[in-house]
Design an enzyme around this catalytic site. Structure first.
Site, PDB file in Angstrom:
ATOM      1  CE  LYS A  48      -4.878 -13.843-101.563  1.00  0.00           C
ATOM      2  NZ  LYS A  48      -3.773 -14.485-101.045  1.00  0.00           N
ATOM      3  CD  GLU A  92      -2.085 -13.088-103.927  1.00  0.00           C
ATOM      4  OE1 GLU A  92      -2.731 -12.425-103.192  1.00  0.00           O
ATOM      5  OE2 GLU A  92      -1.226 -13.910-103.521  1.00  0.00           O
TER       6      GLU A  92
HETATM    7  O1  LIG Z   1       0.788 -11.178-101.284  1.00  0.00           O
HETATM    8  C1  LIG Z   1       1.174 -12.541-100.980  1.00  0.00           C
HETATM    9  C2  LIG Z   1      -0.199 -13.132-101.000  1.00  0.00           C
HETATM   10  O2  LIG Z   1      -0.927 -12.513-100.535  1.00  0.00           O
HETATM   11  C3  LIG Z   1       0.069 -14.662 -99.992  1.00  0.00           C
HETATM   12  O3  LIG Z   1      -0.958 -15.314-100.480  1.00  0.00           O
HETATM   13  C4  LIG Z   1      -0.186 -14.148 -98.503  1.00  0.00           C
HETATM   14  O4  LIG Z   1       0.564 -13.031 -98.103  1.00  0.00           O
HETATM   15  C5  LIG Z   1       0.143 -15.394 -97.734  1.00  0.00           C
HETATM   16  O5  LIG Z   1       1.419 -15.726 -97.815  1.00  0.00           O
HETATM   17  P1  LIG Z   1       1.876 -16.931 -97.265  1.00  0.00           P
HETATM   18  O6  LIG Z   1       1.155 -18.246 -97.658  1.00  0.00           O
HETATM   19  O7  LIG Z   1       3.381 -17.050 -97.324  1.00  0.00           O
HETATM   20  O8  LIG Z   1       1.679 -16.821 -95.658  1.00  0.00           O
END
Ligand SMILES: O=C[C@H](O)[C@H](O)[C@H](O)COP(=O)(O)O
Length: 275
Positions: free
Chosen positions: A111, A120
């Site tokens: 993540k 998070e």
């Molecule tokens: O920093 C961002 C988070 O960890 C997001 O949950 C992760 O990058 C996934 O993002 P997306 O749903 O846009 O693919």
């Protein structure tokens, strides 16, 4: 049959939405009052699915963001915003929903692709259940096979050069400070005022694959690499969410109890620690 980039992008968005609605249906129980909301483009659909339940279902619920983006999402959806700093000691969120950049066979996650990993992890670890929502591109046998940009690592800016040195010593060949978005000179700055280093490593082994910290080819196990990275002076938090399957305790639980993947054929695949 080949698909255009536009069709592929549409398919991905449809998959995210499908996974989000299914995850909310399965894991947001009417009696819940404290809900964690992660960051990223997939979580947008989680909030959409929750808001679609209407005020009769959500008016007694408070929603805890993981950064400025999810804070805005919660407010824009007309849901009640609350902060994890206000969660009394000894209490937990009922559930937290979040996306991921990559999910391995053991439900370890990468993540931080959107630079939101630290808050998070705190929110996920504060929840009785952490539920991951993603699309088919995120499914991967081993971390690093699908997500090639590297493990996001949140660092104190003054420590960045030393952290880069240490990452190279640990086997990451091309760690780099994440640049700001177009229009921003210099590094990206997180919601916590820190920087992100992206550190690519050879695909990580699952702890069950080997007794040792590293395989014969030098690849790290998820646990051993994570334990090493978090100890580097200047590292605030790492974008590896890992640990024992299904472990959900007040401190330190980082792995989802279930991961929902919207698939290209319109189905939703649910992975749990035992499946
Ligand atoms: O920093 C961002 C988070 O960890 C997001 O949950 C992760 O990058 C996934 O993002 P997306 O749903 O846009 O693919």
């Amino acid at each position: 049959m080949s698909t255009t980039a536009e069709e592929q992008a549409k398919l991905v968005e449809t998959s995210k939405r499908l996974a989000a609605y299914q995850a909310v249906k399965d894991h947001l129980l009417p009696e819940y009052t404290r809900i964690g909301i992660g960051s990223g483009s997939t979580v947008v659909y989680v909030v959409e699915a929750i808001a679609a339940l209407g005020p009769a279902a959500t008016s007694k619920m408070a929603f805890y963001p993981t950064g400025s983006q999810s804070e805005e999402l919660i407010e824009a959806a007309g849901l009640t915003l609350q902060y994890i700093s206000k969660l009394p000691a000894g209490q937990q969120l009922d559930v937290a929903f979040d996306g991921a950049d990559e999910v391995d066979d053991d439900l370890n996650l990468i993540k931080g692709g959107g630079a939101c990993l630290w808050q998070e992890k705190i929110v996920a670890a504060s929840a009785k259940q952490f539920v991951c929502v993603a699309d088919f591109r995120k499914l991967s046998p081993r971390l690093g096979m699908a997500w090639k940009k590297g493990i996001p690592i949140e660092v104190l800016p003054m420590a960045a050069p030393r952290v880069l040195d240490e990452l190279q010593r640990m086997g990451s060949q091309t760690p780099r400070i994440r640049p700001g978005l177009p229009g921003k000179a210099g590094a990206i700055v997180t919601d916590n005022g820190l920087w992100i280093i992206d550190a690519p490593f050879a695909p990580l082994l699952l702890p069950k694959d080997t007794e040792a910290d590293r395989g014969s080819d030098g690849a790290w196990t998820v646990d051993a690499l994570a334990d090493g990275l978090i100890k580097i002076p200047g590292v605030a938090e790492i974008g590896l969410f890992y640990g024992k399957n299904g472990l959900q305790v007040a401190s330190g639980a980082q792995k989802p109890v279930a991961a929902y993947f919207g698939m290209a054929d319109g189905s939703v695949e649910v992975k749990t620690p035992s499946s």
